[in-house]
Design an enzyme around this catalytic site. Structure first.
Site, short mmCIF file in Angstrom:
data_model
loop_
_atom_site.label_atom_id
_atom_site.label_comp_id
_atom_site.label_asym_id
_atom_site.label_seq_id
_atom_site.Cartn_x
_atom_site.Cartn_y
_atom_site.Cartn_z
N TYR A 78 0.84 -1.20 0.00
CA TYR A 78 0.00 0.00 0.00
C TYR A 78 0.87 1.25 0.00
CZ TYR A 78 -3.84 3.16 0.74
OH TYR A 78 -4.75 4.17 0.58
N PHE A 130 -6.66 21.30 -25.46
CA PHE A 130 -6.90 19.86 -25.49
C PHE A 130 -8.15 19.61 -24.66
CE2 PHE A 130 -6.57 15.47 -24.12
CZ PHE A 130 -6.47 14.85 -25.35
N THR A 131 -8.97 18.65 -25.10
CA THR A 131 -10.31 18.47 -24.51
C THR A 131 -10.31 18.42 -22.98
OG1 THR A 131 -10.02 16.11 -24.90
CG2 THR A 131 -11.27 17.34 -26.54
N ASP A 221 2.16 20.44 -20.71
CA ASP A 221 1.52 19.14 -20.90
C ASP A 221 2.52 18.29 -21.68
OD1 ASP A 221 0.12 16.94 -21.78
OD2 ASP A 221 -1.75 18.04 -22.11
N LYS A 264 0.63 7.56 -23.53
CA LYS A 264 1.12 7.93 -24.86
C LYS A 264 2.63 7.60 -24.94
CE LYS A 264 -2.99 9.83 -24.66
NZ LYS A 264 -3.30 11.20 -24.35
N ARG A 388 -12.57 15.14 -34.84
CA ARG A 388 -11.95 16.25 -34.12
C ARG A 388 -12.43 17.52 -34.83
NH1 ARG A 388 -11.69 14.72 -29.51
NH2 ARG A 388 -9.85 13.86 -28.55
N PHE A 455 -18.33 14.45 -27.40
CA PHE A 455 -17.86 13.55 -28.47
C PHE A 455 -17.77 12.10 -28.01
CE2 PHE A 455 -13.56 13.17 -26.79
CZ PHE A 455 -13.44 14.33 -26.04
#
Ligand SMILES: *Cc1c(COP(=O)(O)O)cnc(C)c1O
Length: 463
Positions: A78, A130-131, A221, A264, A388, A455
């Protein structure tokens, strides 16, 4: 040159395949039905109904044998798992940030940093939105302002760094609202919504200098940072002999902190993190992660996930790996170019973005051309991409109207290390077929609209 002589040697993937996952294509009638059942939204298709899945490269990557071996070494304690320390070591080494908090994926880190830095009424400038990033900034009370260079909105512009920030736009915002209302500039690269377009190191230095002068923080980001580093190496003077790791480190040195979706660049199926050189921000994030994610040494992840991330960082900075990744996209784009298919130039880092406005000029933006095109490609061949455009852009929070973005695109994204050149060839053939039939294609109407990130779950019917 003598006949039959090879002019230029090709590159090939720096790996071979050890495990395979069978895929199959439904017949045309079944694909028609599957598309209708999914409300012509590719996000609502069942994965088993998809032949080649180019929906996203998020968490859909193939891990290496070394990463899988690391999964078996998961320390599922943990608190204080040894995998946490392995990951922390590599975040420090490659992103050169002293403080780090793991999260279950990127948006959890976005949630925390937005809550920590933003006060209601603030403004967040960024190089296109970015969304999930913008939504968390808005939920924290900020207004997002796009300060990307104009070329980013022009699909045919071949500028090498369409992800750059336009300093005049940034300065204009600072003059209008005052630097005190801007807690940080939100920079990403390559910019997904602009077609996977990078920023240059020169632009980053200029933005950093400007922010220092105005006492505005600069956050990154860094989800696709290695892809951006690759483009800097390829396109920017003075970087051709630097390694990807050196360029990544230099990029990160200009920011106060970063957030990352590990799904990614790091080539894992789940994971994310926040990292910073600001101790106070780190301490607040460490307090917050316990509420939303889990203890600060696991942040919603299993020990084995953190081990796969730690190993993924070492693989992502290998030049052959990133060259093969971006080389696939280049191959795809060069093939489409031969058939005059309209798509965003230059070819981006992770995906090809078809220009749906040019592809289906007879369908007005209010009838969702990109949503339509993504559905038609699926029906033709079982290849899944995503919209998009106006659907992804959502509604203006003030007026409630659709936001009509200049770019109306279908994104076809390649997961890392998953598909071969032959998969690309059949995808190209399908797109060419749909292009030849394009005049017969009709638009869509929206019949169900969720409140957030529509979307993902919106439903449509054919007109
Ligand atoms: C995927 C992504 C995110 C969100 O991360 P999740 O892991 O999907 O929550 C944020 N920013 C960028 C640039 C991304 O590509």
């Amino acid at each position: 040159m003598a006949k039959g002589k090879i002019k230029k040697r090709s590159w090939a993937e720096p790996f071979k395949i050890k495990v395979v996952e069978p895929i199959k294509m439904l017949n045309k009638q079944q694909r028609e039905k599957a598309a209708k059942d999914a409300g012509y939204n590719t996000f609502l298709l069942k994965s088993e109904h998809v032949y080649i899945d180019l929906l996203t490269d998020s968490g859909t990557n193939a891990m290496s044998d070394n990463q899988w071996a690391g999964m078996m070494l998961g320390d599922e304690a943990y608190a204080g798992s040894k995998n946490f320390y392995n990951l922390e070591k590599n975040v420090k080494k490659y992103y050169s940030m002293p403080y780090f908090v793991p999260t279950h994926q990127g948006r959890a880190a976005e949630h925390m940093i937005s809550k920590i830095l933003i006060k209601p009424g603030d403004y967040i400038p960024g190089n296109m939105y970015f969304t999930t990033t913008r939504l968390h900034q808005e939920l924290a009370g900020a207004t997002f302002v796009d300060v990307i260079v104009d070329e980013a909105h022009i699909p045919s512009s071949k500028a090498p760094f369409k992800g750059n920030i336009d300093l005049q736009k940034l300065d204009k915002l600072v003059n209008e609202v005052g630097a005190k209302k801007i807690p940080y500039v939100s920079m990403a690269g390559p910019v997904n919504m602009a077609g996977g377009q990078p920023f240059s190191m020169q632009n980053l230095r200029d933005v950093r200098d400007y922010c220092q002068k105005q006492k505005i923080k600069l956050w990154f980001d860094a989800t696709r940072a290695t892809e951006n580093a690759y483009f800097i190496k390829e396109r920017e003077n003075g970087y051709e002999n630097k390694t990807i790791a050196q360029i990544l480190k230099e990029m990160c040195s200009h920011f106060e902190g970063i957030w990352v979706s590990a799904k990614k660049d790091l080539m894992v199926n789940i994971g994310g993190f926040l990292a910073t050189r600001n101790k106070k921000v780190f301490e607040e994030a460490r307090n917050m992660v316990v509420v939303y994610e889990g203890l600060h040494t696991y942040g919603g992840l299993a020990g084995r996930d953190m081990e796969a991330m730690a190993r993924g960082i070492e693989e992502m900075v290998q030049y052959d790996n990133i060259r093969a990744r971006i080389g696939q996209i280049e191959y795809f784009g060069n093939r489409l170019e031969k058939f005059n298919i309209p798509f965003v130039k230059p070819i981006g880092g992770h995906a090809i973005f078809l220009d749906a406005k040019k592809f289906l000029p007879h369908i007005p933006q209010s009838e969702f051309p990109a949503q339509t095109l993504a559905a038609e490609i699926y029906i033709d061949s079982g290849v899944r991409g995503m919209e998009r455009g106006v659907v992804s852009a959502g509604r203006d929070p003030e007026t409630g109207d659709h936001r009509y973005p200049k770019l109306e695109l279908v994104r076809l994204t390649f997961p890392r290390r998953v598909y071969t050149q032959a998969h690309i060839d059949v995808t190209v053939e399908s797109i060419v077929e749909v292009f030849e039939q394009r005049k017969k294609i009709k638009g869509l109407k929206m019949v169900y609209e969720p409140k957030y990130l529509r979307f993902f779950q919106g439903r449509f019917e054919r007109l």
